[in-house]
Design a protein around this motif. Structure first.
Motif, PDB file in Angstrom:
ATOM      1  N   THR A  18      -3.065  -4.367  -1.040  1.00 57.07           N
ATOM      2  CA  THR A  18      -1.851  -3.619  -0.736  1.00 57.07           C
ATOM      3  C   THR A  18      -2.041  -2.159  -1.148  1.00 57.07           C
ATOM      4  O   THR A  18      -2.287  -1.863  -2.316  1.00 57.07           O
ATOM      5  CB  THR A  18      -0.637  -4.224  -1.478  1.00 57.07           C
ATOM      6  OG1 THR A  18      -0.554  -5.602  -1.139  1.00 57.07           O
ATOM      7  CG2 THR A  18       0.650  -3.518  -1.091  1.00 57.07           C
TER       8      THR A  18
ATOM      9  N   LYS B 241      -6.208  -9.603   4.458  1.00 56.43           N
ATOM     10  CA  LYS B 241      -4.983  -8.918   4.858  1.00 56.43           C
ATOM     11  C   LYS B 241      -4.921  -7.548   4.194  1.00 56.43           C
ATOM     12  O   LYS B 241      -5.150  -7.424   2.993  1.00 56.43           O
ATOM     13  CB  LYS B 241      -3.768  -9.753   4.448  1.00 56.43           C
ATOM     14  CG  LYS B 241      -2.455  -9.218   4.988  1.00 56.43           C
ATOM     15  CD  LYS B 241      -1.351 -10.251   4.759  1.00 56.43           C
ATOM     16  CE  LYS B 241      -0.085  -9.843   5.495  1.00 56.43           C
ATOM     17  NZ  LYS B 241       0.953 -10.891   5.397  1.00 56.43           N
ATOM     18  N   THR B 242      -4.645  -6.534   4.986  1.00 53.82           N
ATOM     19  CA  THR B 242      -4.451  -5.193   4.440  1.00 53.82           C
ATOM     20  C   THR B 242      -3.005  -4.802   4.701  1.00 53.82           C
ATOM     21  O   THR B 242      -2.543  -4.859   5.840  1.00 53.82           O
ATOM     22  CB  THR B 242      -5.371  -4.168   5.141  1.00 53.82           C
ATOM     23  OG1 THR B 242      -6.691  -4.696   5.173  1.00 53.82           O
ATOM     24  CG2 THR B 242      -5.369  -2.834   4.420  1.00 53.82           C
ATOM     25  N   ILE B 243      -2.319  -4.443   3.642  1.00 53.68           N
ATOM     26  CA  ILE B 243      -0.932  -4.002   3.781  1.00 53.68           C
ATOM     27  C   ILE B 243      -0.882  -2.518   3.390  1.00 53.68           C
ATOM     28  O   ILE B 243      -1.355  -2.137   2.321  1.00 53.68           O
ATOM     29  CB  ILE B 243       0.005  -4.821   2.866  1.00 53.68           C
ATOM     30  CG1 ILE B 243      -0.094  -6.310   3.232  1.00 53.68           C
ATOM     31  CG2 ILE B 243       1.449  -4.320   2.971  1.00 53.68           C
ATOM     32  CD1 ILE B 243       0.503  -7.232   2.193  1.00 53.68           C
TER      33      ILE B 243
ATOM     34  N   SER C 181       1.734   0.469   2.793  1.00 52.41           N
ATOM     35  CA  SER C 181       3.167   0.733   2.713  1.00 52.41           C
ATOM     36  C   SER C 181       3.488   2.101   3.321  1.00 52.41           C
ATOM     37  O   SER C 181       2.599   2.896   3.622  1.00 52.41           O
ATOM     38  CB  SER C 181       3.649   0.623   1.269  1.00 52.41           C
ATOM     39  OG  SER C 181       2.981   1.568   0.488  1.00 52.41           O
ATOM     40  N   ARG C 182       4.767   2.378   3.489  1.00 54.18           N
ATOM     41  CA  ARG C 182       5.222   3.516   4.285  1.00 54.18           C
ATOM     42  C   ARG C 182       4.670   4.866   3.815  1.00 54.18           C
ATOM     43  O   ARG C 182       4.364   5.747   4.599  1.00 54.18           O
ATOM     44  CB  ARG C 182       6.755   3.544   4.274  1.00 54.18           C
ATOM     45  CG  ARG C 182       7.387   4.110   5.535  1.00 54.18           C
ATOM     46  CD  ARG C 182       8.858   3.744   5.565  1.00 54.18           C
ATOM     47  NE  ARG C 182       9.499   4.102   4.301  1.00 54.18           N
ATOM     48  CZ  ARG C 182      10.326   5.129   4.141  1.00 54.18           C
ATOM     49  NH1 ARG C 182      10.636   5.894   5.162  1.00 54.18           N
ATOM     50  NH2 ARG C 182      10.858   5.382   2.971  1.00 54.18           N
TER      51      ARG C 182
ATOM     52  N   GLU D 137      -5.893  -9.766   9.067  1.00 53.03           N
ATOM     53  CA  GLU D 137      -4.534  -9.273   9.378  1.00 53.03           C
ATOM     54  C   GLU D 137      -4.336  -7.848   8.856  1.00 53.03           C
ATOM     55  O   GLU D 137      -4.867  -7.486   7.807  1.00 53.03           O
ATOM     56  CB  GLU D 137      -3.496 -10.149   8.677  1.00 53.03           C
ATOM     57  CG  GLU D 137      -3.290 -11.516   9.279  1.00 53.03           C
ATOM     58  CD  GLU D 137      -2.203 -12.260   8.508  1.00 53.03           C
ATOM     59  OE1 GLU D 137      -1.051 -12.271   8.963  1.00 53.03           O
ATOM     60  OE2 GLU D 137      -2.520 -12.789   7.425  1.00 53.03           O
ATOM     61  N   LEU D 138      -3.566  -7.094   9.588  1.00 56.29           N
ATOM     62  CA  LEU D 138      -3.196  -5.748   9.159  1.00 56.29           C
ATOM     63  C   LEU D 138      -1.682  -5.632   9.217  1.00 56.29           C
ATOM     64  O   LEU D 138      -1.062  -6.116  10.155  1.00 56.29           O
ATOM     65  CB  LEU D 138      -3.780  -4.694  10.107  1.00 56.29           C
ATOM     66  CG  LEU D 138      -5.303  -4.563  10.181  1.00 56.29           C
ATOM     67  CD1 LEU D 138      -5.699  -3.639  11.325  1.00 56.29           C
ATOM     68  CD2 LEU D 138      -5.835  -4.019   8.869  1.00 56.29           C
ATOM     69  N   GLU D 139      -1.111  -5.007   8.199  1.00 55.04           N
ATOM     70  CA  GLU D 139       0.327  -4.770   8.214  1.00 55.04           C
ATOM     71  C   GLU D 139       0.499  -3.316   7.791  1.00 55.04           C
ATOM     72  O   GLU D 139       0.354  -2.984   6.615  1.00 55.04           O
ATOM     73  CB  GLU D 139       0.980  -5.714   7.196  1.00 55.04           C
ATOM     74  CG  GLU D 139       2.352  -6.208   7.588  1.00 55.04           C
ATOM     75  CD  GLU D 139       2.848  -7.232   6.566  1.00 55.04           C
ATOM     76  OE1 GLU D 139       2.362  -8.377   6.607  1.00 55.04           O
ATOM     77  OE2 GLU D 139       3.683  -6.855   5.720  1.00 55.04           O
ATOM     78  N   ILE D 140       0.766  -2.448   8.763  1.00 55.16           N
ATOM     79  CA  ILE D 140       0.709  -1.010   8.483  1.00 55.16           C
ATOM     80  C   ILE D 140       2.060  -0.342   8.739  1.00 55.16           C
ATOM     81  O   ILE D 140       2.603  -0.429   9.833  1.00 55.16           O
ATOM     82  CB  ILE D 140      -0.378  -0.343   9.353  1.00 55.16           C
ATOM     83  CG1 ILE D 140      -1.726  -1.012   9.058  1.00 55.16           C
ATOM     84  CG2 ILE D 140      -0.458   1.150   9.084  1.00 55.16           C
ATOM     85  CD1 ILE D 140      -2.857  -0.529   9.920  1.00 55.16           C
ATOM     86  N   TYR D 141       2.574   0.323   7.699  1.00 54.27           N
ATOM     87  CA  TYR D 141       3.866   1.001   7.842  1.00 54.27           C
ATOM     88  C   TYR D 141       3.733   2.519   7.757  1.00 54.27           C
ATOM     89  O   TYR D 141       4.701   3.237   7.927  1.00 54.27           O
ATOM     90  CB  TYR D 141       4.845   0.496   6.780  1.00 54.27           C
ATOM     91  CG  TYR D 141       5.082  -0.992   6.886  1.00 54.27           C
ATOM     92  CD1 TYR D 141       5.908  -1.526   7.886  1.00 54.27           C
ATOM     93  CD2 TYR D 141       4.435  -1.878   6.027  1.00 54.27           C
ATOM     94  CE1 TYR D 141       6.088  -2.886   8.013  1.00 54.27           C
ATOM     95  CE2 TYR D 141       4.617  -3.247   6.143  1.00 54.27           C
ATOM     96  CZ  TYR D 141       5.444  -3.750   7.139  1.00 54.27           C
ATOM     97  OH  TYR D 141       5.615  -5.097   7.267  1.00 54.27           O
TER      98      TYR D 141
ATOM     99  N   ARG E 297      -6.213 -10.072  -0.217  1.00 56.47           N
ATOM    100  CA  ARG E 297      -5.086  -9.255   0.235  1.00 56.47           C
ATOM    101  C   ARG E 297      -5.095  -7.947  -0.550  1.00 56.47           C
ATOM    102  O   ARG E 297      -5.129  -7.962  -1.781  1.00 56.47           O
ATOM    103  CB  ARG E 297      -3.763  -9.982   0.008  1.00 56.47           C
ATOM    104  CG  ARG E 297      -2.580  -9.230   0.631  1.00 56.47           C
ATOM    105  CD  ARG E 297      -1.275  -9.961   0.372  1.00 56.47           C
ATOM    106  NE  ARG E 297      -0.908  -9.869  -1.032  1.00 56.47           N
ATOM    107  CZ  ARG E 297       0.043 -10.603  -1.594  1.00 56.47           C
ATOM    108  NH1 ARG E 297       0.696 -11.506  -0.905  1.00 56.47           N
ATOM    109  NH2 ARG E 297       0.332 -10.456  -2.872  1.00 56.47           N
TER     110      ARG E 297
END
Lengths: 425, 249
Positions: free
Chosen positions: A292, A319-321, A323-324, A351-355, A290
């Motif tokens: 971040t 997982k790549t996060i 942040s904004r 997974e990707l979680e991109i803000y 993961r």
């Protein structure tokens, strides 16, 4: 609807008294937070069953069993300072740490001084991970490497973990720390070896702090026994323009998981978490990573390659996060798998979680067999089928070894290990 | 040297070769021409022993010995070389490693001493120079990022190193510009010798201007429909396959 996660309680997890107040407090807190060990209905543990590991209850006895073969493997590694642990305990006779300017390498059991800003700090946010909180509560030993600002260490530091298990299965806990001051440059090679047929459960957590402009090359080579279990969790945090080049090379175990969490807080930091799994028989390995991105213009790679034969099972969860405010992030995830048998098994979950809105993130996964055209081409030149297969498998691993950014010496060492793995097939 | 007798072969249960006869003697150069789908590539793969190309009748004899029970690598070690129409790219295997492994595998199979690193380097430098192949191309992965011409030159290099008794070159001229074609043709001519046979499989007569064949065969419907000397290739160019095959029938 998600089912409520189920944890497996373990009465043996308790805070070991350390005679150091801040550590005792952290240990108590870890035990209080310990939810039990994860069952497979905890989402992040869906593909890895830790029950065989939990069957191992006795505590690891220091310096038991025959370690000659395992110690011999150390000789194949590049020269440099050596810190050796047997069943989770520091082994003085096998260790050799010459004084190097700007560098301190010690076992945790001898160096709690000054660790308050580090030990348990990065993992604190993750104390619901039973392996992490249990290792904090119980570990008596591990390695502590500290490089001062501007230190440039030419020799790699070799850390070896030898597991002898024995007739009675044993559980060991370690907590380790790597701290790099500003602009420090360091290479660390970790070797985990299980004596063949040994039963053990090795649970470890490593926290890595990389200051601005510092650079760490970190290779972990796992050669566990088929009956061994190993769960390692690594946390790292990186400052401005720092670099982490990580490579995990594993042949799996009964239960094997290496989890890496990277937090990029300094702009233009780079982290690479590369994994090569070579699995056969009933072996299992889980690479969970993961990254971040909490800063601008940082880059990351989570690359995992698995080569699976027989009934082996490989897992990749990346997982790549972003942040904004992490604009201009470049985050890549790539998983490539080679199946050498029809009964091998792969689970892959990118997974990707991109803000943020101005980022470049990619992920991809491919799984296939050896290419029939390539095999025929090689055979038509007089290379027999077994050698042709070997060449292609070595080539598949070669890409991963090359892209991980570790030293040439380590690359050669790993190439030899791949060849060795193929020969023993 | 090569004697193909009443060869019937199928691919995925489809009849492709339907009783093909061909005799190739030492020192001879044969050209096999034919329209698309005639079975030209199937013929080359079947002689090489590729999986999926099933012989259902007839025989392939090489120096009097049937090849049918031999594996692909065993046929190669006997001295059969197949030049590929589309050489395969193999990422991660350096061209040098590939060539050395191949040369030594064949030497070993024939009971000869394997070449050491220095011996091999000397050999390959000389052969690469003849074919205008820079050292850098030897260090790269096999055929990866090579242009069409480079790939075919790399095939010629393999042939020069392996020194086969029989070379079957499948559409070696396809996709080459005129300069590359000349280089490849020179590579083939250099290997012509009284002990070696060469079979050129080609669609066009262009290559045959540079490599003069002793015999020309037209393959159609899975059989040799017509055989002749090199003038047959010129007739083909002028009249086309259909007309010539119709006349022969």
């Amino acid at each position: 609807m998600f089912a409520k996660p189920v944890y497996i309680p373990d009465e043996s997890v308790a805070a070991k008294p350390s005679a150091v107040a801040w550590l005792d407090a952290r240990r108590e807190k870890a035990v209080a937070a310990f939810p039990g060990f994860p069952s497979q209905n905890v989402e992040q543990w869906k593909y890895t069953n830790v029950k065989p590991l939990l069957a191992v209850v006795a505590e690891g006895r220091p310096n038991q069993g025959d370690i000659s073969t395992a110690a011999g493997l150390l000789d194949a590694l590049p020269a440099g300072p050596r810190v050796v642990f047997v069943n989770g305990h520091y082994h003085t006779a096998l260790s050799d740490v010459p004084a190097i300017s700007g560098l301190s390498v010690e076992p945790l059991s001898k160096s709690l001084d000054g660790l308050e800003p580090y030990l348990g700090v990065l993992s604190a946010a993750d104390e619901k991970n039973g392996f992490v909180s249990a290792s904090l509560a119980q570990a008596e030993d591990g390695f502590v490497i500290r490089a001062d600002a501007d230190a440039e260490v030419s020799l790699p530091i070799v850390i070896a973990h030898i597991h002898t298990g024995g007739a009675q299965a044993e559980r060991t806990f370690t907590r380790s720390i790597i701290v790099l001051g500003e602009s420090a440059k360091l290479e660390v090679i970790e070797l985990a070896v299980g004596v063949p047929e040994a039963q053990y459960a090795a649970i470890g957590t490593t926290e890595i702090f990389i200051a601005d402009h510092a650079e760490l090359r970190h290779t972990l080579i796992q050669q566990d026994s088929a009956k061994g279990a190993e769960v390692l969790t690594r946390y790292l945090t990186q400052g401005k323009e720092s670099q982490y080049h990580g490579l995990v090379f594993t042949t799996g175990a009964k239960v094997n998981r290496v989890e890496t969490h990277a937090l990029l807080t300094g702009e233009k930091a780079h982290t690479g978490v590369h994994t090569v799994q070579l699995l056969r028989d009933e072996r299992h390995s889980d690479s969970t990573t993961r990254v971040t991105h909490d800063t601008t213009e940082a880059t990351s790679q989570q690359h995992c390659r698995m080569i699976l034969d027989d009934n082996a099972r490989g897992v990749f969860q990346g997982k790549t996060i972003v942040s904004r405010d992490a604009q201009k992030t470049d985050g890549q995830q790539l998983n490539k798998n080679l199946l050498l048998s029809r009964t091998a098994w792969v689970n892959t979950k990118p997974e990707l979680e991109i803000y943020a809105d101005d980022v470049k993130c990619s992920h991809g996964a491919t799984t296939g067999e050896l290419d029939a055209h390539s095999l025929f081409y090689l055979e038509s030149r007089g290379i027999d089928k077994a050698s042709a297969r070997r060449l292609l498998v070595e080539a598949f691993a070669e890409d991963a070894i090359t892209e991980a950014g570790v030293s040439e010496e380590i690359k050669d060492h790993l190439r030899a290990r791949v060849a060795d793995w193929m020969h023993h097939g | 040297m090569l004697e193909i007798k009443e060869l019937k072969a199928t691919v995925a249960d489809k009849d492709i070769l339907r009783g093909l006869n061909l005799k190739v003697g030492a020192g001879e150069v044969h050209a096999i021409m034919g329209p698309n789908g005639a079975g030209k590539s199937t013929l080359s793969y079947t002689v090489a022993g590729r999986d999926g190309y099933d012989v259902v009748g007839g025989d392939i004899l090489f120096n009097g010995e049937s090849l049918l029970e031999l594996d692909v690598d065993e046929r190669a070690a006997k001295g059969i070389f197949l030049g590929f129409q589309y050489p395969v790219e193999i990422p991660g295997v350096s061209n040098m490693t590939f060539l050395k492994t191949a040369v030594n595998a064949q030497r070993k199979a024939r009971g000869e001493a394997e070449l050491d690193a220095m011996g091999f380097l000397k050999l390959i430098r000389a052969k690469a120079k003849d074919l205008n192949i820079p050292e850098e191309m030897l260090k790269r992965s096999v055929n990866v990022g090579f242009s069409g011409g480079e790939k075919k030159r790399n095939e010629m290099l393999q042939m020069a190193l392996l020194e086969p008794k029989l070379a079957i070159l499948d559409e070696t001229d396809s996709g080459l510009d005129i300069d590359a074609l000349k280089t490849v043709a020179e590579g083939i001519n250099r290997l012509r010798s009284p002990e070696r046979a060469i079979v050129l499989i080609t669609h066009y007569q262009r290559l045959l201007d540079y490599v003069q064949p002793d015999f020309v065969h037209i393959l159609a419907g899975g059989r040799i429909a017509l055989s002749g000397d090199k003038t047959l290739a010129h007739r083909l160019e002028a009249e086309g396959y259909e007309a010539i095959i119709a006349k022969a029938a």
